[in-house]
Design an enzyme around this catalytic site. Structure first.
Site, PDB file in Angstrom:
ATOM      1  N   HIS A 109      -0.561 -12.636 -30.071  1.00 17.60           N
ATOM      2  CA  HIS A 109      -0.242 -13.651 -31.134  1.00 17.60           C
ATOM      3  C   HIS A 109       0.929 -14.285 -31.114  1.00 17.60           C
ATOM      4  CE1 HIS A 109      -3.573 -11.776 -33.808  1.00 17.60           C
ATOM      5  NE2 HIS A 109      -4.172 -12.335 -32.716  1.00 17.60           N
ATOM      6  N   ALA A 219       1.118   5.667 -39.708  1.00 14.57           N
ATOM      7  CA  ALA A 219       1.334   5.486 -38.299  1.00 14.57           C
ATOM      8  C   ALA A 219       2.422   6.442 -37.584  1.00 14.57           C
ATOM      9  CB  ALA A 219       1.758   4.016 -37.827  1.00 14.57           C
TER      10      ALA A 219
HETATM   11  P1  NAD Z   1      -3.373  -6.607 -41.550  1.00 12.20           P
HETATM   12  O1  NAD Z   1      -2.175  -6.792 -42.459  1.00 12.20           O
HETATM   13  O2  NAD Z   1      -4.657  -7.212 -41.726  1.00 12.20           O
HETATM   14  O3  NAD Z   1      -3.644  -5.105 -41.586  1.00 12.20           O
HETATM   15  C1  NAD Z   1      -2.674  -3.997 -41.640  1.00 12.20           C
HETATM   16  C2  NAD Z   1      -3.613  -2.464 -41.263  1.00 12.20           C
HETATM   17  O4  NAD Z   1      -2.341  -1.734 -41.482  1.00 12.20           O
HETATM   18  C3  NAD Z   1      -4.396  -2.236 -42.610  1.00 12.20           C
HETATM   19  O5  NAD Z   1      -5.627  -1.901 -42.282  1.00 12.20           O
HETATM   20  C4  NAD Z   1      -3.668  -1.207 -43.383  1.00 12.20           C
HETATM   21  O6  NAD Z   1      -4.478  -0.135 -43.926  1.00 12.20           O
HETATM   22  C5  NAD Z   1      -2.626  -0.608 -42.115  1.00 12.20           C
HETATM   23  N1  NAD Z   1      -1.605   0.182 -42.506  1.00 12.20           N
HETATM   24  C6  NAD Z   1      -0.788  -0.259 -43.470  1.00 12.20           C
HETATM   25  N2  NAD Z   1       0.391   0.512 -43.369  1.00 12.20           N
HETATM   26  C7  NAD Z   1       0.149   1.342 -42.663  1.00 12.20           C
HETATM   27  C8  NAD Z   1       0.806   2.458 -42.090  1.00 12.20           C
HETATM   28  N3  NAD Z   1       2.194   3.126 -42.546  1.00 12.20           N
HETATM   29  N4  NAD Z   1       0.498   3.400 -40.972  1.00 12.20           N
HETATM   30  C9  NAD Z   1      -0.661   2.805 -40.442  1.00 12.20           C
HETATM   31  N5  NAD Z   1      -1.409   1.779 -40.861  1.00 12.20           N
HETATM   32  C10 NAD Z   1      -0.958   1.070 -42.020  1.00 12.20           C
HETATM   33  O7  NAD Z   1      -2.698  -6.810 -39.961  1.00 12.20           O
HETATM   34  P2  NAD Z   1      -3.315  -7.145 -38.763  1.00 12.20           P
HETATM   35  O8  NAD Z   1      -4.589  -6.467 -38.440  1.00 12.20           O
HETATM   36  O9  NAD Z   1      -2.232  -6.925 -37.685  1.00 12.20           O
HETATM   37  O10 NAD Z   1      -3.738  -8.526 -38.627  1.00 12.20           O
HETATM   38  C11 NAD Z   1      -2.801  -9.447 -39.411  1.00 12.20           C
HETATM   39  C12 NAD Z   1      -2.214 -10.547 -38.642  1.00 12.20           C
HETATM   40  O11 NAD Z   1      -1.009 -10.907 -39.337  1.00 12.20           O
HETATM   41  C13 NAD Z   1      -2.084 -10.163 -37.144  1.00 12.20           C
HETATM   42  O12 NAD Z   1      -2.456 -11.469 -36.413  1.00 12.20           O
HETATM   43  C14 NAD Z   1      -0.444 -10.365 -36.989  1.00 12.20           C
HETATM   44  O13 NAD Z   1      -0.132 -11.405 -35.871  1.00 12.20           O
HETATM   45  C15 NAD Z   1       0.119 -10.801 -38.446  1.00 12.20           C
HETATM   46  N6  NAD Z   1       1.124 -10.266 -39.083  1.00 12.20           N
HETATM   47  C16 NAD Z   1       2.208  -9.680 -38.238  1.00 12.20           C
HETATM   48  C17 NAD Z   1       3.195  -8.954 -38.642  1.00 12.20           C
HETATM   49  C18 NAD Z   1       4.404  -8.401 -38.048  1.00 12.20           C
HETATM   50  O14 NAD Z   1       4.388  -8.949 -36.789  1.00 12.20           O
HETATM   51  N7  NAD Z   1       4.894  -7.218 -38.081  1.00 12.20           N
HETATM   52  C19 NAD Z   1       3.085  -8.686 -40.244  1.00 12.20           C
HETATM   53  C20 NAD Z   1       2.427  -9.386 -41.137  1.00 12.20           C
HETATM   54  C21 NAD Z   1       1.245 -10.207 -40.338  1.00 12.20           C
END
Ligand code: NAD
Length: 233
Positions: A109, A219
């Site tokens: 992405h 995680a």
């Molecule tokens: P999402 O936000 O839809 O889901 C996150 C998942 O992580 C949830 O199922 C949640 O239960 C789980 N989670 C939360 N805390 C956790 C932990 N400590 N340990 C393990 N699991 C945990 O995220 P997604 O599925 O990656 O999709 C969202 C989109 O948003 C992606 O396309 C991404 O590019 C973008 N995004 C990226 C970031 C980043 O770069 N860090 C942040 C927010 C959104």
């Protein structure tokens, strides 16, 4: 784990949550208080480019205030110590895998620290604001946008990902909600090719029933333990 030669890993926002970066779902579908359609679609960018450029400028700047966690570091250790092949695919646009020590990361992405020129279409490393409309370092056009794949756009390197998935021994999905396609469909692709599938997520994801094995918890705990198992520690 015996007889594993090829591993494909998919990570999502959940792997960076314990580093202090908000996931989408934690805020009820909002990304840092913004509606996804406003800041993560081409239509939102066309409607209000100042808002979108400023939003990603803030996300990029915020990276300097967070650090990788034990889950990022464990995947870097796997890349270093595993005798077979590892493909690390991330949906994240942050740089925490790289800062945790991973050398080969496929950002399907895109990345906050990259700029995409809408004029010459070249992607350039980027670590500065964009809201003041700097020129493209390659063609000088005032046409830079965040190199982030928005909803409705094609993620990067899908051919490489699907071909690795089909020849993998194990597919593991870490910290992803299973709600954003095409990444959410990787588990079914892998399963239909006879690949072992593992989910490591805080809670059951939307696609949890597709995985042969699902472990639920943070995680920073689950990933190092799984890496130890793979490496036979
Ligand atoms: P999402 O936000 O839809 O889901 C996150 C998942 O992580 C949830 O199922 C949640 O239960 C789980 N989670 C939360 N805390 C956790 C932990 N400590 N340990 C393990 N699991 C945990 O995220 P997604 O599925 O990656 O999709 C969202 C989109 O948003 C992606 O396309 C991404 O590019 C973008 N995004 C990226 C970031 C980043 O770069 N860090 C942040 C927010 C959104």
């Amino acid at each position: 784990m015996a007889d594993i030669e090829r591993i494909v890993i998919l990570t999502g926002a959940g792997i960076s949550a314990e580093s202090g970066i908000d996931t989408f779902r934690s805020a009820g579908g909002l990304w840092e208080q913004h509606k996804v359609e406003d800041v993560a679609t081409p239509e939102g960018f066309a409607r209000d480019p100042d808002l979108v450029l400023g939003f990603y400028d803030m996300r990029r700047e915020a990276l300097s205030k967070v650090e990788p966690n034990d889950a990022h570091r464990a995947l870097a250790r796997l890349e270093r110590e595993f005798a077979g092949e590892v493909l690390l695919v991330t949906q994240n646009v942050d740089d925490l895998h790289e800062r945790g020590g991973s050398r080969d990361v496929l950002h399907m992405h895109g990345e906050l620290k990259s700029a995409l020129c809408s004029s010459c279409e070249v992607r350039s490393p980027w670590d500065a604001p964009m809201a003041d409309r700097p020129p493209c370092p390659v063609c000088q056009a005032t046409a830079l946008r965040p190199d982030v794949v928005w909803f409705g756009e094609m993620p990067y390197q899908m051919d490489r990902i699907y071909s690795a998935l089909l020849s993998a021994d194990v597919f593991v999905s870490i910290g992803t909600s299973g709600a954003v396609y095409p990444a959410a469909g990787f588990v079914q692709e892998a399963k239909s090719a006879g690949v072992q599938t593992v989910e490591l997520n805080l809670e059951p994801s939307e696609g949890t029933h597709h995985f042969a094995e699902a472990r639920h918890g943070p995680a920073s705990v689950l990933v190092p333990a799984w890496v130890d198992e793979v490496l036979g520690v």
